[in-house]
Each structure stands twice: as structure tokens, then as C-alpha cells.
Design a protein around this motif. Structure first.
Motif, PDB file in Angstrom:
ATOM      1  N   VAL A   1       0.826  -1.208   0.000  1.00 38.02           N
ATOM      2  CA  VAL A   1       0.000   0.000   0.000  1.00 38.02           C
ATOM      3  C   VAL A   1       0.862   1.261   0.000  1.00 38.02           C
ATOM      4  CG1 VAL A   1      -1.629   1.386   1.357  1.00 38.02           C
ATOM      5  CG2 VAL A   1      -1.954  -1.096   1.147  1.00 38.02           C
TER       6      VAL A   1
ATOM      7  N   ALA B   1       4.379   1.622  -0.401  1.00 38.30           N
ATOM      8  CA  ALA B   1       5.570   1.748  -1.249  1.00 38.30           C
ATOM      9  C   ALA B   1       5.448   0.985  -2.562  1.00 38.30           C
ATOM     10  CB  ALA B   1       6.807   1.279  -0.489  1.00 38.30           C
ATOM     11  N   GLY B   2       4.320   0.354  -2.803  1.00 38.83           N
ATOM     12  CA  GLY B   2       4.109  -0.328  -4.068  1.00 38.83           C
ATOM     13  C   GLY B   2       4.377  -1.821  -3.999  1.00 38.83           C
TER      14      GLY B   2
ATOM     15  N   PRO C   1       6.156  -3.883  -6.044  1.00 35.67           N
ATOM     16  CA  PRO C   1       7.522  -4.407  -6.186  1.00 35.67           C
ATOM     17  C   PRO C   1       8.285  -4.412  -4.860  1.00 35.67           C
ATOM     18  CG  PRO C   1       6.996  -2.962  -8.022  1.00 35.67           C
ATOM     19  CD  PRO C   1       5.862  -2.833  -7.042  1.00 35.67           C
TER      20      PRO C   1
ATOM     21  N   GLN D   1       0.568  12.149   4.000  1.00 33.77           N
ATOM     22  CA  GLN D   1       0.192  10.835   4.511  1.00 33.77           C
ATOM     23  C   GLN D   1       0.826  10.593   5.885  1.00 33.77           C
ATOM     24  OE1 GLN D   1       1.274  11.274   1.222  1.00 33.77           O
ATOM     25  NE2 GLN D   1      -0.850  11.309   0.539  1.00 33.77           N
TER      26      GLN D   1
ATOM     27  N   ASN E   1      15.798  21.608  -8.642  1.00 31.87           N
ATOM     28  CA  ASN E   1      15.184  21.914  -7.347  1.00 31.87           C
ATOM     29  C   ASN E   1      16.217  22.310  -6.298  1.00 31.87           C
ATOM     30  OD1 ASN E   1      12.639  21.452  -8.387  1.00 31.87           O
ATOM     31  ND2 ASN E   1      12.670  19.273  -7.881  1.00 31.87           N
TER      32      ASN E   1
ATOM     33  N   THR F   1       7.268  10.281 -18.570  1.00 35.57           N
ATOM     34  CA  THR F   1       7.817  11.258 -17.621  1.00 35.57           C
ATOM     35  C   THR F   1       6.912  11.404 -16.405  1.00 35.57           C
ATOM     36  OG1 THR F   1       8.914  12.470 -19.388  1.00 35.57           O
ATOM     37  CG2 THR F   1       8.524  13.668 -17.343  1.00 35.57           C
TER      38      THR F   1
ATOM     39  N   ALA G   1       4.861   9.210 -15.229  1.00 38.01           N
ATOM     40  CA  ALA G   1       5.004   7.988 -14.429  1.00 38.01           C
ATOM     41  C   ALA G   1       6.237   8.068 -13.536  1.00 38.01           C
ATOM     42  CB  ALA G   1       5.102   6.768 -15.352  1.00 38.01           C
ATOM     43  N   ALA G   2       7.350   8.461 -14.130  1.00 33.31           N
ATOM     44  CA  ALA G   2       8.602   8.494 -13.364  1.00 33.31           C
ATOM     45  C   ALA G   2       8.547   9.533 -12.249  1.00 33.31           C
ATOM     46  CB  ALA G   2       9.776   8.792 -14.300  1.00 33.31           C
TER      47      ALA G   2
ATOM     48  N   ALA H   1       6.346   8.405  -9.439  1.00 35.21           N
ATOM     49  CA  ALA H   1       6.982   7.355  -8.641  1.00 35.21           C
ATOM     50  C   ALA H   1       8.095   7.919  -7.753  1.00 35.21           C
ATOM     51  CB  ALA H   1       7.536   6.261  -9.549  1.00 35.21           C
ATOM     52  N   LEU H   2       8.887   8.832  -8.287  1.00 39.70           N
ATOM     53  CA  LEU H   2       9.977   9.411  -7.491  1.00 39.70           C
ATOM     54  C   LEU H   2       9.421  10.258  -6.349  1.00 39.70           C
ATOM     55  CD1 LEU H   2      12.505  10.429 -10.290  1.00 39.70           C
ATOM     56  CD2 LEU H   2      12.776   8.595  -8.610  1.00 39.70           C
ATOM     57  N   GLY H   3       8.383  11.016  -6.627  1.00 39.51           N
ATOM     58  CA  GLY H   3       7.674  11.724  -5.566  1.00 39.51           C
ATOM     59  C   GLY H   3       8.385  12.919  -4.973  1.00 39.51           C
ATOM     60  N   ASN H   4       9.494  13.318  -5.554  1.00 42.07           N
ATOM     61  CA  ASN H   4      10.226  14.460  -4.998  1.00 42.07           C
ATOM     62  C   ASN H   4      10.496  15.535  -6.045  1.00 42.07           C
ATOM     63  OD1 ASN H   4      12.137  13.255  -6.546  1.00 42.07           O
ATOM     64  ND2 ASN H   4      13.447  12.613  -4.857  1.00 42.07           N
ATOM     65  N   ALA H   5       9.680  15.594  -7.068  1.00 43.02           N
ATOM     66  CA  ALA H   5       9.924  16.560  -8.143  1.00 43.02           C
ATOM     67  C   ALA H   5       8.603  17.198  -8.573  1.00 43.02           C
ATOM     68  CB  ALA H   5      10.615  15.866  -9.320  1.00 43.02           C
TER      69      ALA H   5
ATOM     70  N   MET I   1       0.466   4.146 -10.831  1.00 41.66           N
ATOM     71  CA  MET I   1       1.623   4.241  -9.930  1.00 41.66           C
ATOM     72  C   MET I   1       1.272   3.799  -8.502  1.00 41.66           C
ATOM     73  SD  MET I   1       4.194   4.886 -11.754  1.00 41.66           S
ATOM     74  CE  MET I   1       3.402   4.068 -13.156  1.00 41.66           C
ATOM     75  N   ALA I   2      -0.015   3.786  -8.151  1.00 38.53           N
ATOM     76  CA  ALA I   2      -0.399   3.213  -6.852  1.00 38.53           C
ATOM     77  C   ALA I   2       0.108   1.775  -6.749  1.00 38.53           C
ATOM     78  CB  ALA I   2      -1.912   3.265  -6.664  1.00 38.53           C
TER      79      ALA I   2
ATOM     80  N   PHE J   1       2.770   0.511  -8.489  1.00 40.73           N
ATOM     81  CA  PHE J   1       4.224   0.366  -8.603  1.00 40.73           C
ATOM     82  C   PHE J   1       5.021   1.198  -7.591  1.00 40.73           C
ATOM     83  CE2 PHE J   1       2.547  -1.042 -12.670  1.00 40.73           C
ATOM     84  CZ  PHE J   1       3.116  -2.304 -12.710  1.00 40.73           C
ATOM     85  N   ALA J   2       4.412   2.254  -7.072  1.00 38.55           N
ATOM     86  CA  ALA J   2       5.142   3.095  -6.108  1.00 38.55           C
ATOM     87  C   ALA J   2       4.349   3.389  -4.847  1.00 38.55           C
ATOM     88  CB  ALA J   2       5.546   4.404  -6.788  1.00 38.55           C
ATOM     89  N   GLY J   3       3.164   2.842  -4.727  1.00 40.29           N
ATOM     90  CA  GLY J   3       2.379   3.035  -3.519  1.00 40.29           C
ATOM     91  C   GLY J   3       1.321   4.124  -3.636  1.00 40.29           C
TER      92      GLY J   3
ATOM     93  N   PRO K   1       0.529   6.683  -1.537  1.00 37.49           N
ATOM     94  CA  PRO K   1       0.896   8.082  -1.296  1.00 37.49           C
ATOM     95  C   PRO K   1       1.452   8.764  -2.550  1.00 37.49           C
ATOM     96  CG  PRO K   1       1.612   6.737   0.547  1.00 37.49           C
ATOM     97  CD  PRO K   1       1.127   5.783  -0.513  1.00 37.49           C
TER      98      PRO K   1
ATOM     99  N   ALA L   1       0.724   8.156  -5.646  1.00 33.72           N
ATOM    100  CA  ALA L   1      -0.375   8.449  -6.570  1.00 33.72           C
ATOM    101  C   ALA L   1      -1.236   9.600  -6.058  1.00 33.72           C
ATOM    102  CB  ALA L   1      -1.225   7.198  -6.778  1.00 33.72           C
TER     103      ALA L   1
END
Lengths: 158, 158, 158, 158, 158, 158
Positions: free
Chosen positions: A134, A136-137, A139, B107, C143, E94, E96-97, E100-104, E132-133, E135-137, E139, E141
């Protein structure tokens, strides 16, 4: 009415909290504490990881002896040994974090074994890993399960 | 002698485990389960987050109504509602993961409040965050404490 | 012919390396060291961050006083104060890491100011950030530059 | 009194800074520069990585020949070759970032070797990695040390 | 029977692939290409981001003029302008990436607008974020949807 | 004049959107949908990954049978099966995200094969990975190419 959480927590062990104003007694108390850091760290490291943690720490002595000491004195003596949270919860929290980060497999393996050592049930470990699907995904959860499977088979039946 | 961890855990609730071989009964049982997912999710969401989680979920309905349902049905109905790990441990694990990831402040805030809701002591939350200094570095711990301070002041004195 | 890097580094200050075999002298030496950890940490914190680091540390005392001490004793007293790498290189390394991680803006700001404090030229800081476009991608670099621009304007002309 | 950092840095080599207003001379100067990107990149790649970097780049030619050229022309020709920061600092910054990210082991290995090539002392590399325990957590530092140990043994004694 | 993917892709534009053996013609062809990098980058930047990308790039000129040029010449001239993948797919990749990275976040905002500019439907953007929920969780998404909602309201009805 | 993106997208399949007000019909419709989740998930999993995805899912049944079902029911039945984005774009988005995250190699391998299965050209996969050099740095792109090369050789010539 609001209050800071610290007012609500008078029972937090003051011996670990160094007052802001630092006088002579504080200093000598601190030295005493410092003497204990290493012993407390070794005991906690052993309690959590059995011999495997000590092996990891020793394996660092050739290249970074001070890091080995920091792990004992700081990570286990200062942090993991603190009262206020039981070792089972600490290990589950570590497993959650390492699963989510996804780039610390050797440590995840050590801490899954450590969780079993301090009394976590295997299913509790699995639950924490599943929950990371949930946060962190999938994978992250799947890859942590691969590590967990390696480790779970090596635990003696109690 | 080794054994798989599952042999050692006969008490895991089978009702949540769908057998590999899928027959008619499994199917109908699954449908019944599915009917419950949403209700179970809403109940668990409410138990953990009070009204704030529902507000977050509702705020997603304009742009992604299905994501709102996934949060209820999957995240809370399938995952967080599972037996095998108490809600307090689940919340501490979530706080550990979000602190370590460091990129999910909204979150983290919701789940710190949630941890308090399900009975975690404030100090336990702080302990988990402090522990992340070891596993994810000091900036991760410091930034999570900033969030924790915002949230901790809003909890009524019990 | 190969050799371990430690053989090639006889000049590493042994005073910081605690021998593996621990006897009484080691112990008492360690206590003496421990007494110095806090003073050394405060001095190094001040040298790097001026007053801003102390302000950050003090701001943690209400919620996590021990973390505040760990920052002084461990992060600055044990780690940042070590010989073997000059403070300029340490600050540039920190800026590189925080730029790449991309989720620790408050710390990046403090350490950009710290880099200027210990004598890094503004252009050197920019160079490290630009280099991160290669290793962590353009968003990370862009950033971090936003943070650098905020900080760079506040430095007095020398 | 404040000033932008650029006013304080009149000595930054203007030849690398393309003016905002682009006229004919700028264009032709740029072409000349472009001709040099590849040569400058090859020279810098070789200076930092010896033959190992070239091997990595060549190994990409079968699947992504343009990426191989970007590494030479952009990463080394445009970025790493820039004046304003010495190659030793650049390599230590790269090691810091890759240690903190924790998911780029092959590159960390190459750049540890590269750091030694441009004159970093082994202990300086270790210091940067140890420092990452503070900024990215102990697992990041420990795993980077594992890579460093592999690489450190292969360096001839100078 | 197996084959490398390159044998199966004879239609890849060779003009972008610089041969391994570099002779005089290659060199002069490369110079011609280099002249075009900036123009091609500006055109592609404008095609994807309208004026907002150029504004971001210009805003970097005071502190890092060369980064501004790298964005135009390398990111857009060398990479994003490549044939072999349509701009719609590039923008969705882009998004998607960055989700997933969540810091940009600033870049995610620019590229959501860019995706709309090159013809992605709003729902396609939402679909990528929702995915992305997995593949990366969740939060990751949810936080990307917050950015998407800000941006989606500013697009004129076509 | 602004409008929400949803007004502009009347053609989004309502059958997947559960209305906010939940009455009896919604409930029974939902049960019907739920019955389909597993079948739809299996079909989509097979369509994307051929037999390899099913093998991965089955390999989880010993340790986490519910995670295996979540992958089928949620990841593929709820998310990947959604209309509104074609499977080719979905696979390219997944490859972008996993390349950028850099810590999910087994999944990247499965999804590169999946992308080929649903009709992505090898060069399109490479393009997405190369593009990540811009957004997540060169190491991320290089390491994903290593995985791509392993996978690309195993695809039969069509």
C-alpha cells in the motif's frame, strides 16, 4: 484544550534526556552514561541479532573500525536500547522502513532474523511487508518477501 | 531442523487465504468476501483515521473516484483490516516507512494522527521516528518530527 | 601487488580508532573521548553552520531532546569532526547527497550556508549541484538550485 | 548588504557561459565548442576512470549507442570537465550521491576507482561514505563500504 | 531462435547513431548535428511545454546559465526530440517516473501541462498516475493527483 | 474559461466509476464487478506477461497467498485492466517508473517482456529508458539497459 505531547508523557525516563542547561552534574552523569553506551549497545545488538549482527559489525573493522563502534554505541546503545518502545515494535518498524526503501537487502535480512529473535511471529513480519504494498508499491513488497522467504526457513521451530 | 514459517503458524485465519485450487465454493465465498470489502474498509479507515481519512478519500472523488474506492476497499478493506497484526503495530510500521521515504508528508501527518487514534502513545511515535535516523538518516527523522510536532499538539489530553 | 588500503594509510589518527581488543586503558581513554564528544560536536556544528545549526538543534529539544544531543554528539562530534577529510569536502559531499535524495530541502539549505561558512566558493556549490543532473537527473539539480538561490543571496560579500 | 553570488564570482570562465542573447558569433563559438565536447569528454572520462569507464561506455554501444555518446559528450564533456571544481571534489561528491541513493552499485564501483585515479586518498573515500551514515542512514554507508572494499584491494601501492 | 533487438529494428534512424569508428566525415556530420541541437531543443521544448518550459529554463540563467542550455540542448535537443517514440508516450513516461519518485513536484506540474499540450487526454494522465499506486504506492499516486488537479483546471476546453 | 477535466471527458466508462451515493443497485452491481475482478485480472496478467507473470504470482502462494490474489484482483483486475489507457502506454509508463526507482530489477525485467508482449517495439522500450537519464540520472538508465539487454535477446523474431 491542546497540550504538547510531552506534558502528557511525564513517565518518559529522564535519565536518557540531557537537560538543556548543562552543569557539572550533567557532565559527570553523561560520562557515566557514555561508559555504558558500548556495553548497552553490545547487549542490545546481541539480544536482537544474536551472533549475526556482531558478525556484520566485526566484518567492518578492517575497513571502517569506527563505523563498527558507531553501530554498537550509537545505533544499538543510544537508539535501539531506548525505553519507550518494545523491541518487537522496533524490529517491525525497521522491516517496514527497509522494505519501503528497497535498497538495503542485507540489512532487511538481518532484521527479519532479528524480529524473530525478539519474539515477532513470522506472520507479523509478513503482515508488515504486505502492508508496504500500500505505502511503497507491490515491487517493494514482493522483493522483501523474497528476502523473508530465505530467512524464514532458517529459524528453528520453537 | 528447518520448517517453513507457515507450518509453524496454524492459527492464521484461513478465511482470508484463498486456496490455490479454486472451486465453486471458493468463488461464492469470495463474492461474499467482496461484498464485505467496502464495509470492512470504511470501518477500518474510520477506526484508524477518524474523519480525516474519509475527508482525504472524499477529496479524491472529483478527480479519481476509483482511487477513492481502492483506498477503502483495497488499502483498508483488504490490507489494513487483516488479522495477524494489531492496528498499533500497523500504524507504527506505516510511520516508519513514510519517515524513511521522506516524500509523503500529507500521509505521514494522517498516519501520526491515526496512530494516536488506535492507542499509540506519543512517545512511541517519536521513538519510531528517532529510530529512522539510524536506518534512513538524520534529515528523514528531523523532517518527520516537524510533521509530528504539528500533529501532536492537536490531540486532546486523555 | 595488491594491499589493503589501510596498509597504505599509516598516518590515519589512531586516537579515533578504538582497537578491537578492549582493555582497561581503552575503556578509560574512551570515557575521556566521550567527554569530548559533546564539546567537539558543538564546536564543529558552530564552525560549519554558525548559529543556524544550533537553532535547528535547539528547535528539536521540545519534542526530541535526545535527537538534539545525537546531532551534536554523534553527527558532529563523532562524524563531521573526524580528521581525514577537510570540512569543505565534507560540505560538498553533503550537498551532493541531499541534492540527489531530493527530499531534504531544509537540510540542503542549512548545508549550503554551511559550505559557504567553511570556505567553499559559491561556484563550487553550484558545480556540485549541476553535477547531480548527471547522477540523479535534472529535476534534482533544478530543485536544489532553487534552494541555493535562496541561500546564496544572504551571504555577505567577503 | 546582499549581492547575488555571481557578482562575487567575476572569475568564472565566461567561455562556458552562453549569453542569453544569441547572435552569430555566439553560434559559431558554440559550434567550435561542440566540436570539442567529444574530445574533452573522452579525455576527462579517461582521466577519471582510466580504461574502465571507456569499457562501460563501449558496452552500451550494442543496445544504446547514443547513450554511450551522451556519457562522453554530455556527462564528461559538458559537466565533469567544467572548471570551477577540481576532479577530486567531483569524485567525492559523486561517491556521496551514489552512496546515498543506494541503487547504483556498478556506478559507485567505477567512481570509487575513479576517485583513486584522480588522487583521492582511500581514507577520504571512506570518510565520505561514513558521513553518509548521518545523511542517508547506516545501511547506505555499510553497503557502500562493501563496494569500496572490493575496489580498494585492486589499487596498486603508490 | 533468438536475435538481438537491433537486428529486428533496421528502421532506426542512423543519423542519430554515431558509429563507433570516428572519421572525418563523422566529425563534420557531428558538428552539423551540434549546430542543430539548440534549435531542435528549443522547438521541442516549446512543442511540449509551450511557454512555461522556456520560463523555467530562463529562470535558471541567473544562477546556472549552462544548466539552462543543457536542458535545451541535451534534454530536449538530444533526448526528447528523438524519433522512435511519440511525444505523447514520452510525456506519459515522464509523468510515471516523476509520480513514482515523488520528490519533483515542480517538474511534475510542468510535464502534466506538457502532456496536455502534446495531445494526451486528461484521463490518460490520470490513468498513468493511478497505475503508480501499484508500482510506487498510494501516497505517490495521491500526491501526484493533487498536482494534477491544480494543473487540469487551467487547460482551456478544446 | 476553465473547467474541470472531468467535464471535458464525458466518454469515460461509467461502469468502472462507483457513484458517491451508494444504494442497493450500486451494491449488487459492485458484487457482480467483484466476481469479475479475478477473471479480468487473470486475463490481463496473461495478456501482458504471458506465463511469466503467473509464475511470479504463483511463487508467492507459499509465503503470501493473499498478495498473490491482490496482484491478480487489484493490480491487474482493478488497475491495469482499466480502459482509458492502452496496454502499450501502460507498459511504457511502468518501465519508466521502475527505471527511475532503480530498486525493482525483477519487476523491470517482467515488464520489459510484458511491453514486448503487448506490442511495444524494442526501440520504444529503449527510448523510455534513455529518457530516464534526463529525469532520474544516467546510472538509472544504464542499469535498466543492462536488464533490457538480458530480456531483449529472449524475444522471438516476429
Amino acid at each position: 484544550m491542546k497540550s504538547s505531547y510531552r506534558e502528557r508523557l511525564p513517565d518518559f525516563p529522564e535519565s536518557l534526556s540531557v537537560p538543556t542547561v548543562r552543569g557539572a552534574e550533567v557532565r559527570s552523569e553523561k560520562v557515566a552514561q557514555s561508559e555504558d553506551r558500548h556495553a548497552r549497545g553490545l547487549r542490545t545488538l546481541s539480544e536482537i541479532t544474536g551472533e549475526s549482527g556482531a558478525r556484520v559489525v566485526d566484518s567492518l573493522r578492517d575497513i571502517a573500525p569506527d563505523l563498527a563502534d558507531w553501530i554498537i554505541d550509537f545505533s544499538y546503545g543510544d537508539v535501539m536500547a531506548r525505553p519507550g518502545l518494545d523491541l518487537r515494535s522496533r524490529q517491525l518498524a525497521t522491516i517496514a522502513a527497509l522494505t519501503a526503501l528497497g535498497n538495503a537487502q542485507p540489512q532487511l535480512k538481518v532484521h527479519i532474523a532479528g524480529a524473530l529473535n525478539v519474539g515477532c511471529k513470522p506472520q507479523e513480519i509478513i503482515e508488515v511487508i504486505l502492508q508496504m504494498a500500500v505505502f511503497a508499491g507491490f515491487p517493494a513488497a514482493i522483493n522483501a518477501l523474497t528476502i523473508a522467504r530465505e530467512e524464514m526457513g532458517t529459524v528453528p521451530i520453537s
